[in-house]
Design an enzyme around this catalytic site. Structure first.
Site, PDB file in Angstrom:
ATOM      1  N   GLU A 169       5.702 -17.836  -4.742  1.00 20.42           N
ATOM      2  CA  GLU A 169       5.799 -17.139  -3.462  1.00 20.42           C
ATOM      3  C   GLU A 169       5.250 -17.977  -2.297  1.00 20.42           C
ATOM      4  O   GLU A 169       4.414 -17.522  -1.517  1.00 20.42           O
ATOM      5  CB  GLU A 169       5.099 -15.788  -3.560  1.00 20.42           C
ATOM      6  CG  GLU A 169       5.797 -14.870  -4.558  1.00 20.42           C
ATOM      7  CD  GLU A 169       5.131 -13.517  -4.684  1.00 20.42           C
ATOM      8  OE1 GLU A 169       5.863 -12.529  -4.805  1.00 20.42           O
ATOM      9  OE2 GLU A 169       3.889 -13.447  -4.662  1.00 20.42           O
ATOM     10  N   HIS A 408       9.857   2.626 -10.947  1.00 26.56           N
ATOM     11  CA  HIS A 408       9.003   1.489 -10.637  1.00 26.56           C
ATOM     12  C   HIS A 408       7.946   1.341 -11.711  1.00 26.56           C
ATOM     13  O   HIS A 408       7.236   2.292 -12.036  1.00 26.56           O
ATOM     14  CB  HIS A 408       8.325   1.646  -9.277  1.00 26.56           C
ATOM     15  CG  HIS A 408       7.492   0.464  -8.896  1.00 26.56           C
ATOM     16  ND1 HIS A 408       6.152   0.535  -8.604  1.00 26.56           N
ATOM     17  CD2 HIS A 408       7.815  -0.855  -8.790  1.00 26.56           C
ATOM     18  CE1 HIS A 408       5.688  -0.675  -8.322  1.00 26.56           C
ATOM     19  NE2 HIS A 408       6.681  -1.534  -8.434  1.00 26.56           N
ATOM     20  N   HIS A 478       9.885  -8.380 -10.485  1.00 23.87           N
ATOM     21  CA  HIS A 478       9.182  -9.031  -9.378  1.00 23.87           C
ATOM     22  C   HIS A 478       7.950  -9.747  -9.938  1.00 23.87           C
ATOM     23  O   HIS A 478       7.353  -9.302 -10.921  1.00 23.87           O
ATOM     24  CB  HIS A 478       8.767  -8.021  -8.314  1.00 23.87           C
ATOM     25  CG  HIS A 478       9.887  -7.643  -7.401  1.00 23.87           C
ATOM     26  ND1 HIS A 478       9.773  -7.635  -6.028  1.00 23.87           N
ATOM     27  CD2 HIS A 478      11.168  -7.282  -7.663  1.00 23.87           C
ATOM     28  CE1 HIS A 478      10.919  -7.273  -5.486  1.00 23.87           C
ATOM     29  NE2 HIS A 478      11.783  -7.047  -6.463  1.00 23.87           N
ATOM     30  N   GLU A 503       8.701  -9.155   2.217  1.00 27.03           N
ATOM     31  CA  GLU A 503       7.483  -8.384   2.476  1.00 27.03           C
ATOM     32  C   GLU A 503       6.341  -9.240   3.011  1.00 27.03           C
ATOM     33  O   GLU A 503       5.428  -8.731   3.678  1.00 27.03           O
ATOM     34  CB  GLU A 503       7.016  -7.650   1.207  1.00 27.03           C
ATOM     35  CG  GLU A 503       6.407  -8.522   0.136  1.00 27.03           C
ATOM     36  CD  GLU A 503       7.426  -9.084  -0.832  1.00 27.03           C
ATOM     37  OE1 GLU A 503       7.029  -9.563  -1.891  1.00 27.03           O
ATOM     38  OE2 GLU A 503       8.634  -9.040  -0.510  1.00 27.03           O
TER      39      GLU A 503
END
Length: 699
Positions: A169, A408, A478, A503
């Protein structure tokens, strides 16, 4: 499906002469030979230009032994292969898999151990892997290292992120190879867990451009039962060497013959569009193992998610594990919990009104109060909702509205805990009719000492995809290891994040304007990405006047990302009320397709710009997305991808005259015109901007 195979078998008692194989177009040439001490080596050239100089190959075993030296060639096999196959979901309805293959069957003098090296040469690149046949002298073995070299022919411009074993990331750096230095990375970048290997270790896929305008990419495909490959760089010689991610005790991989390594890939072209449009990584994976794929469907969704990132609500119910009633020990609601029954129904109503397939809800289940940073094993059970979230009522309401709920599963990195609960979680999804789940792996891994990119975790991510397939469900991971084409084998692995997503713009230094122009050349080569585009309220000061963070694009570019960043699972990530303020721009998100019949990469330059046109699989509609970096850009696009002898209504969503990603990001305009395949379309993009276009046939 069309298949064409030609096989040639040549026998050699011993061979020192280089063996050559070319791509079908004959533009790419690979030479293989045994170097000094019987070490395998190769070179690669493109249109007679050297791309990879003499590079050594080999595997090292635990216990001071190797499969790297003292080899002789027993036999050589060549294959020409040509097929056309149909992906379940994809950028195009059919994919050509055409290559020439050269296999060297090697035996090691002294040990008589066998190892084969297989090369596949495509028009856009080359791949090789190590194969370990079943044999008396090699059964169970432990890999301590792999030394696959990529000795490059120059000091190329490179788009790189540090070799972090736990995270991809990062924003990309654009430097020469000789200037790579992970110690210069700004670590105040919003990444919660960092495990950067060393000063000169970078991640693959590694995108490069040479001084004479060749585009190169080093990556891997079909990573199964093996760790992820990073790259050690020698910044003086421009040499790269494979760097495998270790497990908790320093070993790299535990294998048993017969087995294979992943494919090591090198893409090369003088046209950047051939790199970004390549399906080589997918082609190097095995065909789908799911016989009935009718339940695997593309989805467009909204969800209770962005409101937590911008601070409007929270994932947790109580704010702290200590916020308890002293007598009953029950958690006391903070009043900021986002995943409530009433709020979820609001999103369901919005999805039903605007034709979205699904609603994702994060923070619905107990455990969020003390999950982050504690390296806690038993965090979530994936089945117990908070008191203010009525699971049965919500799912019945969604069903009545024709909307699917998306589950989720945040594991908090406690993989052992997730695997223990996985079947119960899947049974809950089956009971309520969930078609898909988003999984998360934020935090340090349990089993403790493992990295996100190690063999154990690669096996876990692939196992979860297989287990979801058993239940006929899709999964979107993720914080996982980055995909390497496994979605061909298990197409229910519908998407992944595995890169710096949208995000980060909400609460960190964010993603620079060039970020989205690089992702298609790197992360997206391995599979679709859940980037979560569609943010309309660009500046976080909208929610809190003290905040300076913002999305580093214009609103028009957020629309274009639905076309340039491929995923059959696309989120309209902003809040419903923000879309209701801009209904004319929101119309493109409602209209754009997510599964494609054809894709045309019209313009491409990594770090600068990208223009893509795609045809909807279910209609004759086309959609175009064009994005640029921090520089404003004007361009003219031929519309010859449209069907001839047809007129189209083109609706153009573009940056306004004063638009700028930083100073005026929500300035956009919409215009409509009639076009045909003979027309050209002028695109005007602001700094950090983009253009989105829908083309609808006029009957």
């Amino acid at each position: 499906m069309k298949n064409s195979i030609t096989i040639t078998l040549l026998l050699f008692a011993f061979c020192l002469k280089a063996q050559t194989i070319q791509s079908p177009s004959k533009e790419l040439t690979l030479d293989f030979k045994l170097a000094e001490k019987g070490i395998p080596s190769y070179t690669l050239s493109y249109k007679n230009k050297p791309v990879v100089l003499k590079s050594l190959m080999g595997i090292y075993l635990k216990g001071d032994t190797d499969l790297a030296t003292n080899f002789k060639i027993d036999s050589v096999r060549t294959i020409t292969f040509n097929e056309t196959w149909k992906p379940v979901l994809g950028e195009q309805s059919s994919i050509v898999n055409h290559y020439n293959e050269l296999t060297f069957c090697l035996s090691q003098t002294g040990t008589n151990r066998k190892m084969n090296i297989i090369f596949k040469v495509y028009d856009e690149g080359m791949a090789f892997r190590y194969e370990f046949p079943k044999q008396p002298n090699l059964n169970y073995f432990i890999i301590s290292d792999e030394k696959s070299e990529f000795n490059l022919a120059g000091n190329h411009k490179t788009f790189w992120i540090p070799g972090d074993f736990d995270s991809q990331e990062y924003a990309y750096n654009e430097t020469l190879l000789s200037e790579v230095n992970t110690e210069k990375i700004n670590l105040n970048n919003g990444i919660g867990l960092k495990s950067i290997a060393e000063k000169y270790v970078v991640q693959s896929p590694l995108m490069m451009k040479t001084a004479d305008n060749l585009y190169l990419n080093i990556f891997e495909a079909a990573v199964v039962n093996y760790p992820i490959m990073h790259l050690d760089l020698n910044p003086i010689t421009n040499a790269l060497t494979s760097r495998l991610v270790p497990n908790a005790i320093g070993d790299k991989a535990y294998l048993q013959t017969p087995c294979v390594s992943p494919w090591r890939t090198i893409m090369v072209s003088d046209d950047a569009r051939e790199i970004v449009g390549s399906k080589m990584i997918l082609n190097l994976n095995e065909p789908s193992r799911i016989e009935d794929t009718s339940w695997i469907k593309p989805m467009k969704y909204v969800g209770v998610w962005w409101e937590m990132h911008v601070g409007k609500s929270t994932w947790d119910y109580a704010g702290s594990q200590n916020a308890q009633n002293t007598e009953s020990k029950e958690l006391i609601a903070s009043g900021k919990h986002g995943a409530t029954t009433a709020n979820t129904k609001r999103y369901i109503d919005f999805a039903a009104k605007h034709g979205f397939d699904g609603v994702l809800v994060e923070g619905w289940n107990v455990g969020w109060e003390d999950w982050f940073g504690n390296w806690k094993e038993d965090v979530f059970d994936f089945t117990t909702p908070y008191p203010d979230y009525n699971l049965a009522e919500i799912n019945a309401y969604a069903k009545s509205k024709g909307v699917k709920m998306i589950m989720h599963h945040e594991t908090s990195g406690s993989v052992a805990n997730y695997e223990r609960h996985l079947d119960r979680a899947l049974n809950l999804m089956k009971e309520y009719g969930y078609p898909a789940a988003k999984s998360g792996y934020v935090g340090r891994i349990i089993p403790r000492g493992e990295f996100h990119d190690g063999q154990t975790m690669v096996n876990h991510f692939n196992f979860v995809a297989r287990r979801f397939a058993d239940y006929k469900m899709m999964v979107n991971s993720h914080e996982s290891s980055r995909p390497t084409g496994y979605s061909r084998t298990y197409p229910n692995y519908i998407a992944a994040e595995a890169a710096r997503g949208n995000e980060f713009n909400a609460w960190s230094s964010g993603n620079p304007p060039m970020h989205e122009t690089i992702l298609p050349f790197t992360r997206l080569l391995g599979g679709p990405m859940d980037y979560t585009p569609g943010i309309f309220e660009i500046k976080m000061s909208f929610y809190d006047k003290t905040k300076k963070e913002q999305v580093h694009t214009t609103l028009a570019k957020q629309l274009a990302l639905y076309v340039t960043i491929y995923s059959p699972l696309q989120m309209a990530a902003d809040l419903p009320e923000n879309y209701e303020k801009y209904p004319d721009a929101f119309q493109f998100i409602k209209d754009v397709a997510v599964d494609w019949q054809d894709s045309k990469y019209l313009e491409a330059e990594p770090g600068d710009y990208l223009t893509v046109a795609r045809k909807d699989k279910e209609s004759e509609n086309w959609f175009l997305g064009a994005i640029t970096d921090e520089k404003a850009r004007n361009t003219e696009i031929k519309l010859d991808f449209l069907s001839p002898n047809k007129k189209y209504k083109a609706i153009i969503y573009q940056d306004g005259k004063t638009a700028h990603w930083e100073t005026n990001p929500i300035n956009y305009e919409i215009k409509t015109m009639t076009v045909t395949s003979k027309n050209k379309l002028k695109l005007v993009m602001a700094a950090g901007g983009g253009t989105a276009v829908s083309f609808v046939p006029i009957n």
